[in-house]
Write a protein that holds these residues in place. Sequence first.
Motif, short mmCIF file in Angstrom:
data_model
loop_
_atom_site.label_atom_id
_atom_site.label_comp_id
_atom_site.label_asym_id
_atom_site.label_seq_id
_atom_site.Cartn_x
_atom_site.Cartn_y
_atom_site.Cartn_z
N ASP A 12 0.83 -1.19 0.00
CA ASP A 12 0.00 0.00 0.00
C ASP A 12 0.87 1.25 0.00
O ASP A 12 1.81 1.37 0.78
CB ASP A 12 -0.91 0.01 1.22
N SER A 13 0.54 2.19 -0.91
CA SER A 13 1.37 3.38 -1.08
C SER A 13 1.35 4.27 0.16
O SER A 13 2.37 4.81 0.56
CB SER A 13 0.87 4.14 -2.31
N GLY A 14 0.18 4.41 0.78
CA GLY A 14 0.08 5.26 1.97
C GLY A 14 0.91 4.72 3.11
O GLY A 14 1.63 5.46 3.78
N ALA A 15 0.84 3.39 3.33
CA ALA A 15 1.61 2.78 4.42
C ALA A 15 3.10 2.92 4.15
O ALA A 15 3.89 3.17 5.06
CB ALA A 15 1.24 1.31 4.55
N PHE A 16 3.48 2.78 2.88
CA PHE A 16 4.89 2.91 2.50
C PHE A 16 5.45 4.26 2.95
O PHE A 16 6.46 4.32 3.65
CB PHE A 16 4.99 2.77 0.97
N TRP A 17 4.75 5.34 2.59
CA TRP A 17 5.27 6.68 2.92
C TRP A 17 5.10 7.00 4.40
O TRP A 17 5.99 7.57 5.02
CB TRP A 17 4.58 7.76 2.08
N SER A 18 3.93 6.65 4.98
CA SER A 18 3.67 7.10 6.35
C SER A 18 4.60 6.39 7.33
O SER A 18 5.12 7.02 8.26
CB SER A 18 2.21 6.88 6.72
N GLN A 19 4.83 5.09 7.14
CA GLN A 19 5.75 4.39 8.05
C GLN A 19 7.16 4.95 7.91
O GLN A 19 7.91 5.05 8.87
CB GLN A 19 5.77 2.90 7.74
N MET A 20 7.51 5.31 6.65
CA MET A 20 8.83 5.88 6.42
C MET A 20 8.95 7.21 7.16
O MET A 20 9.93 7.46 7.88
CB MET A 20 9.01 6.10 4.92
#
Lengths: 160, 263
Positions: free
Chosen positions: B184-192
């Motif tokens: 998931d793109s959102g999880a990728f950026w937000s966790q980063m």
Amino acid sequence: MERTTIDLWVGFFVALGVAAILGLALKVGNLTSSNIGETYTVTAGFENIGGLKPRAPVKSAGVVIGRVDGIRFDAETYEAQVTLKLDKRYAFPKDTFANIYTAGLLGEQYVGLEAGGDEVNLKEGDKITHTQDAVVLEKMISQFLYNKASENKSDNKAAE
Amino acid sequence: MFSSLKSVIAKIGHNFIEGVWHLGAGGRLFFYILVYLGESIRRPSLIVREIYATGVLSLLIILVSAFFVGMVLGLQGYNTLQKYGSSEAIGVLVALSLVRELGPVVTALLFAGRAGTAITAEIGLMRATEQLSAMEMMAVSPVGRVLAPRFLAGVISMPILAALFSMIGVLGGYFVAVPLIGVDSGAFWSQMQASVDFREDIVNGVIKSVVFGIVCTMIALFEGYDAPPTAEGVSRATTRTVVYSSLAVLGLDFILTAFMIKV
């Protein structure tokens, strides 16, 4: 090569570098998300904070509304004094519950606030009195084993 | 028997004295360059020309390798993380390893191979063809005219290249993780964003790349300046630039990391 072409390329190169650092700061780093705006500070005492760290999020209903500012040990009450910086836009009642939760099974720990029913709101410098400590896995397991053992004992008694 | 032992010990002593002499000569050259730095800043056109040679011309190799390194990190990271059911953490893995380590280090290694060798060969050949002596004859200091602008250009280019490397690498990881694997793109950026700290991670990466820039450029300059004025001498100096730069970067990286990470 022409002097202006070189200037152009170097300008392009430096601009690209600045853009990359900005991109790293904003898109990869947390320079934007840590910016909560104006805050007020409240404290909360816990008997055990587990693995809570400064800068951990403070959440209510799952939404980040502040950050843990500092943690220190109070030698008079033998409690951990946790300072929370909360967003000024959100006011909480005086009898708000502060819990320490764990995100996921092994994730980082955060402070969860559950609003109470008091009419008076928390002000700058107030202390949250209703707190619940972090769950310590070893304590939980020993409690579980203890319960299991006592269950077995009562079962044996019933069988007799 | 005795004489062969004596010659072995004499060789060790000779090598040691040689090493100390080179270290001292390198240090003296570094000092000279620092002295002439002010003079060379007043002629920015020279620096711009050198930034073009070391920075802009290195762009292609840096960007392409960054994209591939990011993609490999994405694939390898996903392979391991999905066993623990946390494939969303792939963004954290890619970003942290790039920003903290791979960005500065791999950029410095590539820089030593791409730009460092060019500097060494150029200056070595200038010395071999007596261009440097000709400058001295005309009362132009070769340190101020040739070495100092190259030094500044290297120190300026390296952080820019490292930042670009990290950014493009993250995009490469994103390319593998989100469109190809389906994280998931959102999880990728937000966790980063939740785990990469600006001061602790990004600024420390920039500090590392500045240090590597100083060391790599300095080694390349010294080896070129010190090269024997023969074809063989220049070729050996070029090899030494790559070997010494790589060793210095990897060794310094450990020391810098030990200082930056509070255990």
